[in-house]
Design a protein around this motif. Sequence first.
Motif, PDB file in Angstrom:
ATOM      1  N   VAL A  24       0.865  -1.181   0.000  1.00 15.80           N
ATOM      2  CA  VAL A  24       0.000   0.000   0.000  1.00 15.80           C
ATOM      3  C   VAL A  24       0.896   1.223   0.000  1.00 15.80           C
ATOM      4  CG1 VAL A  24      -1.703   1.336   1.291  1.00 15.80           C
ATOM      5  CG2 VAL A  24      -1.863  -1.170   1.233  1.00 15.80           C
ATOM      6  N   PHE A  25       0.660   2.152  -0.924  1.00 12.70           N
ATOM      7  CA  PHE A  25       1.397   3.417  -0.961  1.00 12.70           C
ATOM      8  C   PHE A  25       0.475   4.549  -0.523  1.00 12.70           C
ATOM      9  CE2 PHE A  25       4.005   1.113  -4.121  1.00 12.70           C
ATOM     10  CZ  PHE A  25       5.285   1.412  -3.636  1.00 12.70           C
ATOM     11  N   CYS A  26       0.955   5.385   0.408  1.00 12.74           N
ATOM     12  CA  CYS A  26       0.221   6.591   0.770  1.00 12.74           C
ATOM     13  C   CYS A  26       1.015   7.802   0.295  1.00 12.74           C
ATOM     14  CB  CYS A  26      -0.019   6.674   2.273  1.00 12.74           C
ATOM     15  SG  CYS A  26      -1.042   8.099   2.716  1.00 12.74           S
ATOM     16  N   VAL A  27       0.365   8.649  -0.494  1.00 14.00           N
ATOM     17  CA  VAL A  27       1.036   9.750  -1.181  1.00 14.00           C
ATOM     18  C   VAL A  27       0.492  11.089  -0.680  1.00 14.00           C
ATOM     19  CG1 VAL A  27       1.664  10.689  -3.427  1.00 14.00           C
ATOM     20  CG2 VAL A  27       1.148   8.247  -3.212  1.00 14.00           C
ATOM     21  N   PRO A  28       1.336  11.921  -0.025  1.00 12.80           N
ATOM     22  CA  PRO A  28       0.886  13.272   0.321  1.00 12.80           C
ATOM     23  C   PRO A  28       0.691  14.060  -0.968  1.00 12.80           C
ATOM     24  CG  PRO A  28       3.242  13.044   0.750  1.00 12.80           C
ATOM     25  CD  PRO A  28       2.737  11.684   0.336  1.00 12.80           C
ATOM     26  N   SER A  29      -0.482  14.638  -1.160  1.00 11.02           N
ATOM     27  CA  SER A  29      -0.875  15.079  -2.500  1.00 11.02           C
ATOM     28  C   SER A  29      -1.325  16.537  -2.541  1.00 11.02           C
ATOM     29  CB  SER A  29      -2.009  14.189  -3.028  1.00 11.02           C
ATOM     30  OG  SER A  29      -1.597  12.836  -3.071  1.00 11.02           O
ATOM     31  N   GLY A  30      -0.881  17.229  -3.597  1.00  5.28           N
ATOM     32  CA  GLY A  30      -1.306  18.598  -3.852  1.00  5.28           C
ATOM     33  C   GLY A  30      -1.848  18.727  -5.260  1.00  5.28           C
TER      34      GLY A  30
ATOM     35  N   MET B  36       2.112  -0.356 -15.415  1.00 10.23           N
ATOM     36  CA  MET B  36       3.255  -1.061 -15.994  1.00 10.23           C
ATOM     37  C   MET B  36       3.491  -2.399 -15.310  1.00 10.23           C
ATOM     38  SD  MET B  36       5.896   2.093 -16.663  1.00 10.23           S
ATOM     39  CE  MET B  36       6.955   1.157 -17.785  1.00 10.23           C
ATOM     40  N   GLY B  37       2.626  -2.760 -14.364  1.00  8.27           N
ATOM     41  CA  GLY B  37       2.698  -4.083 -13.750  1.00  8.27           C
ATOM     42  C   GLY B  37       3.132  -4.102 -12.303  1.00  8.27           C
ATOM     43  N   LEU B  38       3.477  -2.954 -11.720  1.00  2.39           N
ATOM     44  CA  LEU B  38       3.882  -2.944 -10.321  1.00  2.39           C
ATOM     45  C   LEU B  38       2.710  -3.393  -9.451  1.00  2.39           C
ATOM     46  CD1 LEU B  38       6.193  -2.174  -8.324  1.00  2.39           C
ATOM     47  CD2 LEU B  38       5.030   0.025  -8.051  1.00  2.39           C
ATOM     48  N   PRO B  39       2.885  -4.436  -8.628  1.00  4.01           N
ATOM     49  CA  PRO B  39       1.764  -4.922  -7.814  1.00  4.01           C
ATOM     50  C   PRO B  39       1.491  -3.994  -6.628  1.00  4.01           C
ATOM     51  CG  PRO B  39       3.733  -6.264  -7.418  1.00  4.01           C
ATOM     52  CD  PRO B  39       4.087  -5.281  -8.493  1.00  4.01           C
ATOM     53  N   VAL B  40       0.388  -3.268  -6.685  1.00  2.00           N
ATOM     54  CA  VAL B  40       0.006  -2.334  -5.629  1.00  2.00           C
ATOM     55  C   VAL B  40      -1.418  -2.663  -5.193  1.00  2.00           C
ATOM     56  CG1 VAL B  40      -0.331   0.092  -4.990  1.00  2.00           C
ATOM     57  CG2 VAL B  40       1.469  -0.513  -6.629  1.00  2.00           C
ATOM     58  N   LYS B  41      -1.613  -2.895  -3.912  1.00  2.00           N
ATOM     59  CA  LYS B  41      -2.944  -3.206  -3.402  1.00  2.00           C
ATOM     60  C   LYS B  41      -3.842  -1.975  -3.419  1.00  2.00           C
ATOM     61  CE  LYS B  41      -5.453  -4.827   0.673  1.00  2.00           C
ATOM     62  NZ  LYS B  41      -6.262  -5.834  -0.053  1.00  2.00           N
ATOM     63  N   MET B  42      -3.285  -0.818  -2.984  1.00  2.00           N
ATOM     64  CA  MET B  42      -4.078   0.412  -2.909  1.00  2.00           C
ATOM     65  C   MET B  42      -3.160   1.621  -2.826  1.00  2.00           C
ATOM     66  SD  MET B  42      -7.148   1.727  -2.868  1.00  2.00           S
ATOM     67  CE  MET B  42      -8.281   0.389  -2.450  1.00  2.00           C
ATOM     68  N   PHE B  43      -3.608   2.715  -3.420  1.00  2.00           N
ATOM     69  CA  PHE B  43      -2.995   4.024  -3.215  1.00  2.00           C
ATOM     70  C   PHE B  43      -3.895   4.823  -2.281  1.00  2.00           C
ATOM     71  CE2 PHE B  43      -1.224   2.855  -7.366  1.00  2.00           C
ATOM     72  CZ  PHE B  43       0.125   3.186  -7.198  1.00  2.00           C
ATOM     73  N   VAL B  44      -3.293   5.488  -1.307  1.00  2.00           N
ATOM     74  CA  VAL B  44      -4.025   6.394  -0.438  1.00  2.00           C
ATOM     75  C   VAL B  44      -3.643   7.819  -0.812  1.00  2.00           C
ATOM     76  CG1 VAL B  44      -4.551   7.078   1.930  1.00  2.00           C
ATOM     77  CG2 VAL B  44      -3.948   4.691   1.424  1.00  2.00           C
ATOM     78  N   ALA B  45      -4.629   8.604  -1.226  1.00  2.00           N
ATOM     79  CA  ALA B  45      -4.408  10.023  -1.546  1.00  2.00           C
ATOM     80  C   ALA B  45      -4.606  10.815  -0.264  1.00  2.00           C
ATOM     81  CB  ALA B  45      -5.391  10.485  -2.617  1.00  2.00           C
ATOM     82  N   ALA B  46      -3.514  11.289   0.320  1.00  2.00           N
ATOM     83  CA  ALA B  46      -3.575  12.002   1.596  1.00  2.00           C
ATOM     84  C   ALA B  46      -3.391  13.496   1.356  1.00  2.00           C
ATOM     85  CB  ALA B  46      -2.492  11.483   2.541  1.00  2.00           C
ATOM     86  N   THR B  47      -4.305  14.292   1.868  1.00  2.00           N
ATOM     87  CA  THR B  47      -4.204  15.745   1.715  1.00  2.00           C
ATOM     88  C   THR B  47      -4.394  16.422   3.069  1.00  2.00           C
ATOM     89  OG1 THR B  47      -6.558  16.269   1.387  1.00  2.00           O
ATOM     90  CG2 THR B  47      -5.336  15.503  -0.547  1.00  2.00           C
TER      91      THR B  47
ATOM     92  N   ILE C   4      -7.799   3.765  -5.567  1.00  2.00           N
ATOM     93  CA  ILE C   4      -7.412   4.914  -4.742  1.00  2.00           C
ATOM     94  C   ILE C   4      -8.451   5.145  -3.654  1.00  2.00           C
ATOM     95  CG2 ILE C   4      -6.649   7.334  -4.756  1.00  2.00           C
ATOM     96  CD1 ILE C   4      -6.623   7.155  -7.835  1.00  2.00           C
ATOM     97  N   THR C   5      -7.982   5.362  -2.440  1.00  3.10           N
ATOM     98  CA  THR C   5      -8.843   5.823  -1.368  1.00  3.10           C
ATOM     99  C   THR C   5      -8.266   7.139  -0.837  1.00  3.10           C
ATOM    100  OG1 THR C   5      -9.927   5.193   0.709  1.00  3.10           O
ATOM    101  CG2 THR C   5      -7.620   4.581   0.475  1.00  3.10           C
ATOM    102  N   GLY C   6      -9.067   7.900  -0.121  1.00  2.39           N
ATOM    103  CA  GLY C   6      -8.637   9.232   0.295  1.00  2.39           C
ATOM    104  C   GLY C   6      -8.601   9.407   1.800  1.00  2.39           C
ATOM    105  N   ASP C   7      -7.798  10.377   2.241  1.00  2.00           N
ATOM    106  CA  ASP C   7      -7.731  10.731   3.652  1.00  2.00           C
ATOM    107  C   ASP C   7      -7.265  12.187   3.729  1.00  2.00           C
ATOM    108  OD1 ASP C   7      -7.637   9.419   6.545  1.00  2.00           O
ATOM    109  OD2 ASP C   7      -5.938  10.793   6.419  1.00  2.00           O
ATOM    110  N   PHE C   8      -7.782  12.933   4.703  1.00  2.00           N
ATOM    111  CA  PHE C   8      -7.286  14.300   4.867  1.00  2.00           C
ATOM    112  C   PHE C   8      -7.181  14.644   6.344  1.00  2.00           C
ATOM    113  CE2 PHE C   8     -11.852  14.945   4.992  1.00  2.00           C
ATOM    114  CZ  PHE C   8     -12.044  16.007   5.861  1.00  2.00           C
ATOM    115  N   ARG C   9      -6.254  15.570   6.653  1.00  2.00           N
ATOM    116  CA  ARG C   9      -5.950  15.917   8.038  1.00  2.00           C
ATOM    117  C   ARG C   9      -5.768  17.422   8.189  1.00  2.00           C
ATOM    118  NH1 ARG C   9      -6.725  11.257  11.202  1.00  2.00           N
ATOM    119  NH2 ARG C   9      -6.769   9.632   9.584  1.00  2.00           N
ATOM    120  N   ASN C  10      -6.141  17.934   9.360  1.00  2.00           N
ATOM    121  CA  ASN C  10      -5.918  19.349   9.639  1.00  2.00           C
ATOM    122  C   ASN C  10      -4.554  19.538  10.294  1.00  2.00           C
ATOM    123  OD1 ASN C  10      -6.176  18.801  12.449  1.00  2.00           O
ATOM    124  ND2 ASN C  10      -8.399  19.134  12.368  1.00  2.00           N
ATOM    125  N   ASP C  11      -4.189  20.795  10.541  1.00  2.00           N
ATOM    126  CA  ASP C  11      -2.862  21.094  11.085  1.00  2.00           C
ATOM    127  C   ASP C  11      -2.652  20.494  12.471  1.00  2.00           C
ATOM    128  OD1 ASP C  11      -2.175  22.439   8.809  1.00  2.00           O
ATOM    129  OD2 ASP C  11      -2.287  24.458   9.663  1.00  2.00           O
TER     130      ASP C  11
END
Length: 434
Positions: free
Chosen positions: A245-251, A265-276, A330-337
């Motif tokens: 699982v990769f979680c990517v801080p995203s803008g 391209m074939g990289l085995p990834v279960k899920m990407f988490v879009a974190a903002t 892709i699933t999403g997540d967001f956080r405040n300061d």
Amino acid sequence: MILYSTNHQSPDVLLEEAVFRGLPQDNGLYMPYEISELPQSFFDNIQNLSLTEIAFEVSKALIGNDIPENDLRKIVNTAINFEAPIVEIEPDTYVLELFHGPSMAFKDFGARFMAALMSYFLQKSNKDIHILVATSGDTGGAVAQGFYETPGIKVTILYPKGKVSDIQEKQLTTLGKNVTALEVDGTFDDCQALVKAAFLDQDLRQKFNLASANSINISRLIPQSFYYFNAYAQLKKAGNTAPVVFCVPSGNFGNLSAGLIAAKMGLPVKMFVAATNINNIVPDYLKSGVYAPKTSQETISNAMDVGNPSNFIRMKILAGSDFDQVIQKITGDFRNDEETKKAMKKVYDQTGYIMCPHTAVAYLGLKAYTESLGEKVAGVFLSTAHFAKFLDVVEETLHTKVPVPERLEALLSKEKVAIAMPKDFSSFKAYLLS
């Protein structure tokens, strides 16, 4: 490599034209028609390959015959001459450190590869170009370093006044020579809008060979895919064969789009988490199916303060376009300061590991997803910048002094040189034409 515009109103182009044009004339984004899967033999042996070896195989598969293999190998070796290690900070929780390049941010991968690629094409064509780039923090420093003193290339960087850290600002305002910084009285979205408008303006097009170094440029996405493969290789070498699982801080969502290219391209990834951060346009979309851009809000994770991500359309296309297909990948997540600071302090107190605010947002997104699963996974969250680039926030949050790398420390005593710029296009156009 043949590319089309996502708006389907501009002619198809080859890689060289896409790299220098940046944006198609119809204001879409360039996308390759084909993204070839790598052979299974590549993944069977990937743990024995270096980052540069992985980068060469991936770029060769994407670029095809546009660049001879020997020249492509030189481009890769010139651009990707630093490491991107994974560090296990908790059981099955790894941080992928992308800040070991010259500007100490993940943007070094894209900026240096693009600079080497443009330099290769320019040597063949004997042209000069003018690069325009908007930055919310780290892109500017990476582009400034990547293109500094490159023959035939002039760089103009637009950044939002008062909305980047001191070190980030010094990285893009202290080089001089072929690099000019414009301090725009507005947000990152305003800076990005100015750059896009310039590419569509006929007067500017006639006078200059304009090119973009933002993640809207396809040549930025190609090298950003390299480190996803490399992270998988390191996990495999360490004996961790659990689903990844990769979680990517995203803008602007170029980084996540690059991960999706790797998956295609074939990289085995279960899920990407879009974190903002609270600029949660994409996490909201991933819950509701409604994409609703809005004015960006200022946070301590400033590189993610984006209210209308340019690469959203690429992300959708790469994930499958249909909403039901997108949320399978892709699933999403967001956080405040406040949540971000608490995570920075908790991880530091428990492990001694220091995270920048963007990295902390990714950590929280990863933990929220992996802890909801009933299975063992290898969780990788991306650290997109060195913590010292956000010195005030980090030290205030951790209640301690933190070490500052010498190359960043040296910037603090340098004098900032930037041109003040209002956010209206007429002023920006007048400046360029003058």
